[in-house]
Design a protein around this motif. Structure first.
Motif, short mmCIF file in Angstrom:
data_model
loop_
_atom_site.label_atom_id
_atom_site.label_comp_id
_atom_site.label_asym_id
_atom_site.label_seq_id
_atom_site.Cartn_x
_atom_site.Cartn_y
_atom_site.Cartn_z
N VAL A 181 -5.42 -2.61 6.58
CA VAL A 181 -4.22 -2.82 5.77
C VAL A 181 -4.40 -4.01 4.82
N TRP A 182 -5.21 -5.02 5.24
CA TRP A 182 -5.46 -6.16 4.34
C TRP A 182 -6.23 -5.71 3.10
N VAL A 183 -7.27 -4.90 3.30
CA VAL A 183 -8.05 -4.42 2.16
C VAL A 183 -7.20 -3.53 1.27
N LEU A 184 -6.40 -2.65 1.86
CA LEU A 184 -5.51 -1.80 1.06
C LEU A 184 -4.48 -2.62 0.31
N PRO A 242 0.82 -1.22 0.00
CA PRO A 242 0.00 0.00 0.00
C PRO A 242 0.85 1.27 0.00
N TRP A 243 1.96 1.27 0.72
CA TRP A 243 2.84 2.45 0.71
C TRP A 243 3.36 2.72 -0.69
N TRP A 244 3.78 1.66 -1.38
CA TRP A 244 4.30 1.83 -2.73
C TRP A 244 3.22 2.40 -3.65
N THR A 245 2.00 1.91 -3.51
CA THR A 245 0.91 2.34 -4.39
C THR A 245 0.43 3.75 -4.07
N LEU A 246 0.22 4.03 -2.80
CA LEU A 246 -0.42 5.29 -2.40
C LEU A 246 0.57 6.43 -2.20
N VAL A 247 1.82 6.10 -1.85
CA VAL A 247 2.77 7.15 -1.49
C VAL A 247 3.89 7.30 -2.51
N TRP A 248 4.51 6.21 -2.86
CA TRP A 248 5.70 6.30 -3.73
C TRP A 248 5.28 6.15 -5.19
N GLU A 260 0.44 9.11 -18.82
CA GLU A 260 1.76 9.19 -18.21
C GLU A 260 1.65 9.51 -16.71
N ASP A 261 2.74 9.22 -16.00
CA ASP A 261 2.86 9.65 -14.60
C ASP A 261 3.12 11.15 -14.55
N PRO A 262 2.70 11.85 -13.50
CA PRO A 262 2.10 11.32 -12.27
C PRO A 262 0.59 11.10 -12.36
N VAL A 263 -0.05 11.50 -13.48
CA VAL A 263 -1.50 11.34 -13.59
C VAL A 263 -1.90 9.88 -13.45
N ARG A 264 -1.16 9.01 -14.13
CA ARG A 264 -1.48 7.58 -14.11
C ARG A 264 -1.47 7.04 -12.68
N SER A 265 -0.40 7.28 -11.94
CA SER A 265 -0.28 6.76 -10.58
C SER A 265 -1.27 7.41 -9.64
N ARG A 266 -1.56 8.69 -9.86
CA ARG A 266 -2.51 9.35 -8.96
C ARG A 266 -3.94 8.86 -9.20
N VAL A 267 -4.25 8.52 -10.44
CA VAL A 267 -5.56 7.92 -10.72
C VAL A 267 -5.67 6.58 -10.01
N VAL A 268 -4.61 5.76 -10.11
CA VAL A 268 -4.60 4.46 -9.44
C VAL A 268 -4.74 4.64 -7.93
N THR A 269 -4.00 5.57 -7.37
CA THR A 269 -4.07 5.84 -5.93
C THR A 269 -5.47 6.24 -5.51
N ALA A 270 -6.11 7.12 -6.27
CA ALA A 270 -7.45 7.58 -5.93
C ALA A 270 -8.46 6.44 -5.99
N VAL A 271 -8.36 5.61 -7.03
CA VAL A 271 -9.31 4.50 -7.19
C VAL A 271 -9.12 3.48 -6.07
N VAL A 272 -7.87 3.11 -5.78
CA VAL A 272 -7.59 2.14 -4.72
C VAL A 272 -8.11 2.66 -3.38
N ALA A 273 -7.83 3.93 -3.08
CA ALA A 273 -8.27 4.50 -1.81
C ALA A 273 -9.80 4.54 -1.71
N LEU A 274 -10.46 4.90 -2.81
CA LEU A 274 -11.92 4.99 -2.80
C LEU A 274 -12.55 3.61 -2.65
N VAL A 275 -12.07 2.63 -3.41
CA VAL A 275 -12.62 1.27 -3.32
C VAL A 275 -12.42 0.71 -1.91
#
Length: 393
Positions: free
Chosen positions: A93-96, A36-42, A116-131
């Protein structure tokens, strides 16, 4: 049912074993919190330095605190405050973790679409966090609600006609624990009493904690009504928190503790043997007189009569088949509780939930559980109060 369950014993300490255990725990923590840190932060988010630093510090602090809270909360003292925090954190943390992994499918699709990044990664981060947020809120509501009734008709060819339509209500894995669910427990009792049960069975894992700690939450079990019998067997979690005291307390509440023994229920000239065995972890628990013993449970019974067996774990079906049991009822699996944990459960158990057949005679019904263990969430694995209607034809 929980991650890394073991029998409460006093093993001889071995440095090599302790080192291996430490390495495994460290690796699991790095994965659970690191993904989750790699996905949401880095990843490719390119957050401002302050955001990146704060996210990293919080992730590291939670990863370091989690094992301390878990051992403090679920150790011998059963400290409820740390346990509540640790259990909730585990569920989050399990769900994340799961949805961070699945988020890579979206990342791949966006890459193929030329984003491209950072849009690509930020979209993924937003979707993962929302779900994750939606699933956690829904999962909490599912865990804390009084379970729905699940009715299943079970044909037992050897059942006498006088017992046709016998109503057996199954409760299991109530797991009274750090979150006080006394009101929930009263709600369960009200539902059970509305079902006009002939037999009510509890197949173990009553609580996480000693009788003295969970007395208020378990008290409504004494008000449950059944026409013929209220019966109970131990689950593996009783062997973490005073199994014999729970057996004695259930007897004090008016339940028959089927501690490797049986009774016979009769109606309209037909008889049914209702037997129970201790959990399969009982022998290694060190509790005197506790072990799984099908032969003792059925000793002295008429082999021509049908047998309903209470056994906490579906894995105990092997003994049921060997002893000609007609129907075993079990819990333990929680239906996986938080998807996709059910894949790990199936590595240890032959069945996840529902009615299944084993051998020529024996059937097994596995409940998804009435309560929940640990994390106060149920995701794609709803709890249940089971009404089994036994049919002779």
């Amino acid at each position: 049912m929980s991650v890394g369950e073991a029998v409460e014993t006093e093993p001889r300490r071995r440095p090599g074993r302790a080192l291996s255990f430490g390495l495994i725990v460290t690796a699991v923590l790095l994965l659970l919190f690191g993904v989750p840190w790699w996905t949401l932060v880095w990843s490719g988010n390119r957050w401002p330095t302050a955001v990146f630093a704060a996210g990293t510090v919080v992730s590291a602090a939670l990863a370091a605190a989690f094992p301390v809270l878990m051992f403090s909360g679920h150790g011998r003292q059963h400290r409820d405050g740390p346990a509540r925090v640790a259990d909730t954190l585990l569920g989050i943390v399990w769900v994340l973790f799961v949805w961070s992994i699945l988020g890579n499918l979206l990342r791949l699709a966006l890459t193929l679409a030329g984003v491209e990044d950072p849009v690509r990664s930020r979209v993924v981060t937003a979707v993962v966090a929302l779900v994750a947020l939606v699933l956690l809120l829904w999962g909490y509501a599912e865990a804390m609600r009084v379970p729905r009734v699940r009715q299943v008709d079970v044909l037992l060819p050897r059942l006498g006609s006088g017992l046709d339509g016998l109503r057996v209500v199954l409760l299991t894995d109530t797991h009274y624990g750090p979150i006080n669910r006394a009101k929930w427990s009263r709600g369960v009792t009200e539902v059970v009493n509305s079902l006009d049960a002939d037999v009510v069975a509890h197949t173990g894992d009553i609580a996480d904690g000693e009788v003295a700690q969970r007395r208020e939450q378990a008290a409504p079990l004494g008000d449950i009504r059944a026409k013929l019998a209220r019966v109970y067997v131990t689950g593996n979690h009783e062997y973490f928190s005073g199994a014999q005291r729970w057996v004695e307390h259930m007897a004090a509440l008016g339940w028959e503790a089927l501690h490797n023994r049986h009774l016979v229920v009769s109606r309209n000239g037909s008889d049914l043997i209702v037997a129970g065995v201790d959990d399969r972890t009982a022998a290694g628990s060190g509790v005197p007189g506790h072990h799984m013993d099908h032969a003792a449970a059925l000793r002295g019974t008429d082999e021509n009569l049908p047998v309903l067996l209470l056994a906490h774990q579906p894995q105990q079906i092997t003994g049921a088949v060997a002893h000609g049991v007609d129907l075993q009822i079990s819990g333990h699996t929680h239906g996986g509780q938080i998807w996709p944990f059910h894949y790990l459960v199936r590595l240890d158990q032959p069945v996840l939930q529902g009615l299944s057949r084993h051998g020529e005679r024996t059937q097994l019904y596995t409940s998804r559980g009435t309560g929940f263990w640990g994390p106060p969430f149920r995701v794609f694995a709803p709890s249940e109060i089971t009404l089994l209607v036994l049919r002779s034809r």
